[in-house]
Motif scaffolding. Structure first.
Motif, PDB file in Angstrom:
ATOM      1  N   LEU A  83      34.355  58.899  25.263  1.00 20.13           N
ATOM      2  CA  LEU A  83      35.667  58.247  25.240  1.00 20.13           C
ATOM      3  C   LEU A  83      36.144  57.927  26.660  1.00 20.13           C
ATOM      4  O   LEU A  83      36.604  56.818  26.943  1.00 20.13           O
ATOM      5  CB  LEU A  83      36.664  59.196  24.565  1.00 20.13           C
ATOM      6  N   VAL A  84      36.010  58.908  27.555  1.00 19.42           N
ATOM      7  CA  VAL A  84      36.455  58.702  28.929  1.00 19.42           C
ATOM      8  C   VAL A  84      35.673  57.550  29.560  1.00 19.42           C
ATOM      9  O   VAL A  84      36.241  56.657  30.194  1.00 19.42           O
ATOM     10  CB  VAL A  84      36.285  59.995  29.774  1.00 19.42           C
ATOM     11  N   TYR A  85      34.357  57.537  29.331  1.00 16.29           N
ATOM     12  CA  TYR A  85      33.538  56.453  29.897  1.00 16.29           C
ATOM     13  C   TYR A  85      34.001  55.097  29.365  1.00 16.29           C
ATOM     14  O   TYR A  85      34.205  54.148  30.123  1.00 16.29           O
ATOM     15  CB  TYR A  85      32.053  56.675  29.583  1.00 16.29           C
ATOM     16  N   TYR A  86      34.171  55.010  28.058  1.00 16.83           N
ATOM     17  CA  TYR A  86      34.536  53.725  27.450  1.00 16.83           C
ATOM     18  C   TYR A  86      35.864  53.218  27.983  1.00 16.83           C
ATOM     19  O   TYR A  86      36.017  52.048  28.336  1.00 16.83           O
ATOM     20  CB  TYR A  86      34.629  53.860  25.923  1.00 16.83           C
ATOM     21  N   LEU A  87      36.851  54.113  28.010  1.00 19.84           N
ATOM     22  CA  LEU A  87      38.172  53.668  28.454  1.00 19.84           C
ATOM     23  C   LEU A  87      38.160  53.293  29.929  1.00 19.84           C
ATOM     24  O   LEU A  87      38.728  52.278  30.327  1.00 19.84           O
ATOM     25  CB  LEU A  87      39.216  54.755  28.189  1.00 19.84           C
ATOM     26  N   THR A  88      37.478  54.110  30.745  1.00 20.48           N
ATOM     27  CA  THR A  88      37.469  53.824  32.180  1.00 20.48           C
ATOM     28  C   THR A  88      36.820  52.484  32.471  1.00 20.48           C
ATOM     29  O   THR A  88      37.373  51.651  33.204  1.00 20.48           O
ATOM     30  CB  THR A  88      36.673  54.907  32.951  1.00 20.48           C
ATOM     31  N   THR A  89      35.637  52.252  31.890  1.00 25.26           N
ATOM     32  CA  THR A  89      34.940  51.007  32.242  1.00 25.26           C
ATOM     33  C   THR A  89      35.689  49.793  31.695  1.00 25.26           C
ATOM     34  O   THR A  89      35.756  48.764  32.359  1.00 25.26           O
ATOM     35  CB  THR A  89      33.490  50.995  31.726  1.00 25.26           C
ATOM     36  N   SER A  90      36.273  49.918  30.502  1.00 27.57           N
ATOM     37  CA  SER A  90      37.007  48.763  29.966  1.00 27.57           C
ATOM     38  C   SER A  90      38.200  48.448  30.874  1.00 27.57           C
ATOM     39  O   SER A  90      38.479  47.284  31.163  1.00 27.57           O
ATOM     40  CB  SER A  90      37.514  49.027  28.551  1.00 27.57           C
ATOM     41  N   LEU A  91      38.868  49.503  31.310  1.00 27.91           N
ATOM     42  CA  LEU A  91      40.033  49.299  32.167  1.00 27.91           C
ATOM     43  C   LEU A  91      39.621  48.679  33.506  1.00 27.91           C
ATOM     44  O   LEU A  91      40.269  47.742  33.995  1.00 27.91           O
ATOM     45  CB  LEU A  91      40.723  50.646  32.405  1.00 27.91           C
ATOM     46  N   LEU A  92      38.529  49.164  34.075  1.00 29.35           N
ATOM     47  CA  LEU A  92      38.049  48.584  35.338  1.00 29.35           C
ATOM     48  C   LEU A  92      37.738  47.106  35.147  1.00 29.35           C
ATOM     49  O   LEU A  92      38.068  46.266  36.000  1.00 29.35           O
ATOM     50  CB  LEU A  92      36.787  49.317  35.814  1.00 29.35           C
ATOM     51  N   ALA A  93      37.121  46.786  34.001  1.00 27.94           N
ATOM     52  CA  ALA A  93      36.766  45.390  33.731  1.00 27.94           C
ATOM     53  C   ALA A  93      38.019  44.536  33.644  1.00 27.94           C
ATOM     54  O   ALA A  93      38.110  43.454  34.243  1.00 27.94           O
ATOM     55  CB  ALA A  93      35.956  45.292  32.443  1.00 27.94           C
ATOM     56  N   ILE A  94      39.016  45.030  32.915  1.00 32.76           N
ATOM     57  CA  ILE A  94      40.252  44.244  32.751  1.00 32.76           C
ATOM     58  C   ILE A  94      40.920  44.024  34.106  1.00 32.76           C
ATOM     59  O   ILE A  94      41.377  42.928  34.419  1.00 32.76           O
ATOM     60  CB  ILE A  94      41.241  44.956  31.806  1.00 32.76           C
ATOM     61  N   LEU A  95      40.951  45.078  34.909  1.00 33.59           N
ATOM     62  CA  LEU A  95      41.618  44.947  36.203  1.00 33.59           C
ATOM     63  C   LEU A  95      40.877  43.952  37.100  1.00 33.59           C
ATOM     64  O   LEU A  95      41.500  43.175  37.827  1.00 33.59           O
ATOM     65  CB  LEU A  95      41.749  46.314  36.886  1.00 33.59           C
ATOM     66  N   THR A  96      39.549  43.953  37.024  1.00 33.21           N
ATOM     67  CA  THR A  96      38.783  42.955  37.780  1.00 33.21           C
ATOM     68  C   THR A  96      39.207  41.551  37.359  1.00 33.21           C
ATOM     69  O   THR A  96      39.452  40.674  38.193  1.00 33.21           O
ATOM     70  CB  THR A  96      37.266  43.121  37.507  1.00 33.21           C
ATOM     71  N   GLY A  97      39.298  41.340  36.045  1.00 31.99           N
ATOM     72  CA  GLY A  97      39.710  40.031  35.532  1.00 31.99           C
ATOM     73  C   GLY A  97      41.112  39.683  35.998  1.00 31.99           C
ATOM     74  O   GLY A  97      41.378  38.551  36.435  1.00 31.99           O
ATOM     75  N   LEU A  98      42.000  40.666  35.933  1.00 31.09           N
ATOM     76  CA  LEU A  98      43.403  40.435  36.305  1.00 31.09           C
ATOM     77  C   LEU A  98      43.513  39.997  37.764  1.00 31.09           C
ATOM     78  O   LEU A  98      44.192  39.017  38.089  1.00 31.09           O
ATOM     79  CB  LEU A  98      44.187  41.733  36.079  1.00 31.09           C
ATOM     80  N   VAL A  99      42.819  40.723  38.634  1.00 27.05           N
ATOM     81  CA  VAL A  99      42.886  40.389  40.063  1.00 27.05           C
ATOM     82  C   VAL A  99      42.364  38.970  40.289  1.00 27.05           C
ATOM     83  O   VAL A  99      43.003  38.150  40.958  1.00 27.05           O
ATOM     84  CB  VAL A  99      42.072  41.405  40.893  1.00 27.05           C
ATOM     85  N   LEU A 100      41.219  38.667  39.682  1.00 29.24           N
ATOM     86  CA  LEU A 100      40.637  37.342  39.925  1.00 29.24           C
ATOM     87  C   LEU A 100      41.496  36.209  39.370  1.00 29.24           C
ATOM     88  O   LEU A 100      41.676  35.182  40.014  1.00 29.24           O
ATOM     89  CB  LEU A 100      39.225  37.279  39.348  1.00 29.24           C
ATOM     90  N   VAL A 101      42.035  36.405  38.169  1.00 31.88           N
ATOM     91  CA  VAL A 101      42.817  35.308  37.582  1.00 31.88           C
ATOM     92  C   VAL A 101      44.121  35.126  38.356  1.00 31.88           C
ATOM     93  O   VAL A 101      44.626  34.007  38.507  1.00 31.88           O
ATOM     94  CB  VAL A 101      43.051  35.517  36.062  1.00 31.88           C
ATOM     95  N   ASP A 102      44.662  36.219  38.910  1.00 31.28           N
ATOM     96  CA  ASP A 102      45.860  36.081  39.734  1.00 31.28           C
ATOM     97  C   ASP A 102      45.548  35.418  41.075  1.00 31.28           C
ATOM     98  O   ASP A 102      46.359  34.680  41.620  1.00 31.28           O
ATOM     99  CB  ASP A 102      46.510  37.450  39.968  1.00 31.28           C
ATOM    100  N   LEU A 103      44.353  35.691  41.595  1.00 27.83           N
ATOM    101  CA  LEU A 103      43.959  35.085  42.874  1.00 27.83           C
ATOM    102  C   LEU A 103      43.606  33.611  42.720  1.00 27.83           C
ATOM    103  O   LEU A 103      44.107  32.757  43.446  1.00 27.83           O
ATOM    104  CB  LEU A 103      42.727  35.808  43.435  1.00 27.83           C
ATOM    105  N   VAL A 104      42.730  33.321  41.769  1.00 22.61           N
ATOM    106  CA  VAL A 104      42.217  31.946  41.630  1.00 22.61           C
ATOM    107  C   VAL A 104      43.249  31.024  40.983  1.00 22.61           C
ATOM    108  O   VAL A 104      43.318  29.833  41.283  1.00 22.61           O
ATOM    109  CB  VAL A 104      40.912  31.941  40.799  1.00 22.61           C
ATOM    110  N   GLN A 105      44.048  31.566  40.071  1.00 21.05           N
ATOM    111  CA  GLN A 105      45.030  30.788  39.312  1.00 21.05           C
ATOM    112  C   GLN A 105      44.419  29.525  38.709  1.00 21.05           C
ATOM    113  O   GLN A 105      44.848  28.403  39.024  1.00 21.05           O
ATOM    114  CB  GLN A 105      46.183  30.408  40.215  1.00 21.05           C
TER     115      GLN A 105
END
Ligand code: ASP
Length: 422
Positions: A83-105
């Motif tokens: 459970l910890v692995y699944y939640l951590t990696t999914s969250l890391l993935a989402i945050l990567t997406g969030l940063v990029l979409v906010d940067l690139v717009q």
């Protein structure tokens, strides 16, 4: 003649599929039969064969996996780590997406929303105002689906979450009944599991043919022209997926699992290619299990618990995509989402990625849920359809890769030897 390794065969089939699809297009026929239909036939046959394996494979592997863990502390520990692995990696993935979409717009062109370029209707002011105060009601759905009223129906409709929940309970209580019955049932499920793995072997032999058909059909029908206007969105998703696939997950493999990421990529190649061409984590599950167990050397105990669960529950690529797509749509509409709303997007992406089925285009439903959660119109989903298929193929590979990294890392944390040592 030396046998060519399966992953090379699949890779060649993929290349040939792209070529054949691009050359024939949607209308070329041979002896009166449109070639697209021939491709579709080969692809569908392969997909059907994979799907045919899923229900008994998920049940048998989870029941034997959980029953094999026996004592409840062992089950609790493995479950917790998973459970910890699944939640951590999914969250890391989402945050990567969030940063990029906010940067690139990607939803803005020269500082203006691309709404007009893409022919979107303007949102009425009242709607824009309402967007501020939205909650995330539809999430309850996911929990309800976890406990299906009818297990057979859930299986038939591909609602794997219900099937998984039932199998977990079944395996757990199997260890709590009288020895004669327990042993009979245990052997029965072990037998089913072994048969399913053998059947997987044979279906896999046809993977090159199936992959060729699936890829050729996709290329022939969608072509490459459709996504020119959405290129920046497309590239943002690809870049974010690449960061997760090439940086985050290998780092976890190296730092937490203490194994060579390079070896793991090689071991997983057949599963990655199957995920890419089927765009379905569930359909890829038999191949993922085979690669993780036979090539990466993770024990059956860990594999059969972590992977079936992961194929449905852990979708890093999907979670990332949902977040980028929702924010792209908001940008395209000229809607500014503040930190609180971005947080809702992140949370909803995390939860819906758990509930999303491992089938092609499943994210689209989840994205409409997110759009609803922040108050954007669900029709906006039409915007990204043109590029969805190709992105689906990529995010599914990332989903499958993350599951497999989870199996390796958890196997190592459980003290297993021989993982990725060959
Ligand atoms: N096709 C994805 C999968 O099977 C789900 C999705 O993102 O649509 O993993």
């Amino acid at each position: 003649m030396p046998r060519i390794a399966l992953h090379w065969q699949i890779l060649a089939a993929l290349g040939l599929g792209v070529l054949a699809g691009a050359l024939t297009g949607p209308r070329t026929a041979w002896l009166g039969v449109p070639l697209v239909e021939v491709y579709a036939f080969a692809g569908t046959l392969f997909l059907n064969a994979l799907k045919m394996l899923i229900v008994p494979l998920i049940m048998a592997s989870i029941v034997t996996g959980v029953a094999g863990l026996g004592r409840s502390e062992a089950l609790g520990r493995l479950g917790m780590r998973t459970l910890v692995y699944y939640l951590t990696t999914s969250l890391l993935a989402i945050l990567t997406g969030l940063v990029l979409v906010d940067l690139v717009q990607p939803g803005l062109a020269g500082g203006h929303p691309v709404r007009d370029l893409l022919g979107l209707a303007r949102l009425p002011e009242s709607r824009l105002e309402r967007i501020a105060g939205h909650g995330a009601g539809d999430l309850v759905e996911i929990f309800l689906r976890m406990v299906p009223t009818n297990i057979v129906q859930a299986a038939a409709q591909g609602q794997m979450l219900g099937l998984i929940f039932f199998s977990l309970l079944f395996g757990f209580f199997l260890t709590r009944i009288e020895p004669p019955q327990r042993e009979t049932l245990d052997r029965f499920w072990q037998g089913v599991f072994q048969v399913m793995m053998r059947m997987t072997d044979i279906v896999l032999r046809f993977a090159p043919l199936g992959v060729f058909g699936l890829v050729a059909k996709t290329v022939a029908t969608t072509g490459f022209g459709a996504f020119a206007p959405l290129m920046r969105f497309f590239l943002t998703v690809v870049a974010a997926l690449a960061v997760h696939f090439l940086v985050t997950l290998p780092l976890l493999l190296r730092l937490v699992g203490r194994v060579s990421p390079w070896r793991h990529y090689r071991a997983m190649l057949p599963a990655l290619l199957t995920a890419f061409s089927t765009a379905s984590s569930s359909a890829t599950l038999p191949v993922t299990m085979e690669c993780v167990e036979k090539k990466a050397g993770v024990s059956n105990r860990t594999t059969s618990f972590v992977l079936p669960l992961g194929a449905t529950v852990n979708m890093d690529g999907t979670a990332l995509y949902e977040c980028v797509a929702a924010l792209f749509i908001a940008q395209a509409y000229g809607v500014e989402l503040g930190p609180a709303q971005q947080f809702i997007v992140v949370l909803t992406a995390l939860l819906t990625s758990i509930g999303v089925a491992g089938i092609p285009a499943a994210s689209l439903v989840a994205i409409t849920i997110i759009l609803g959660a922040v108050g954007l119109p669900a029709e906006a989903i039409g915007l990204i359809l043109a590029v969805d298929r190709l992105l689906d193929m990529m995010r599914t590979s990332v989903n499958v890769f993350s599951d497999s990294c989870g199996a390796v890392i958890i196997g190592r944390l459980e003290g297993e030897r021989g993982i990725l040592e060959a």
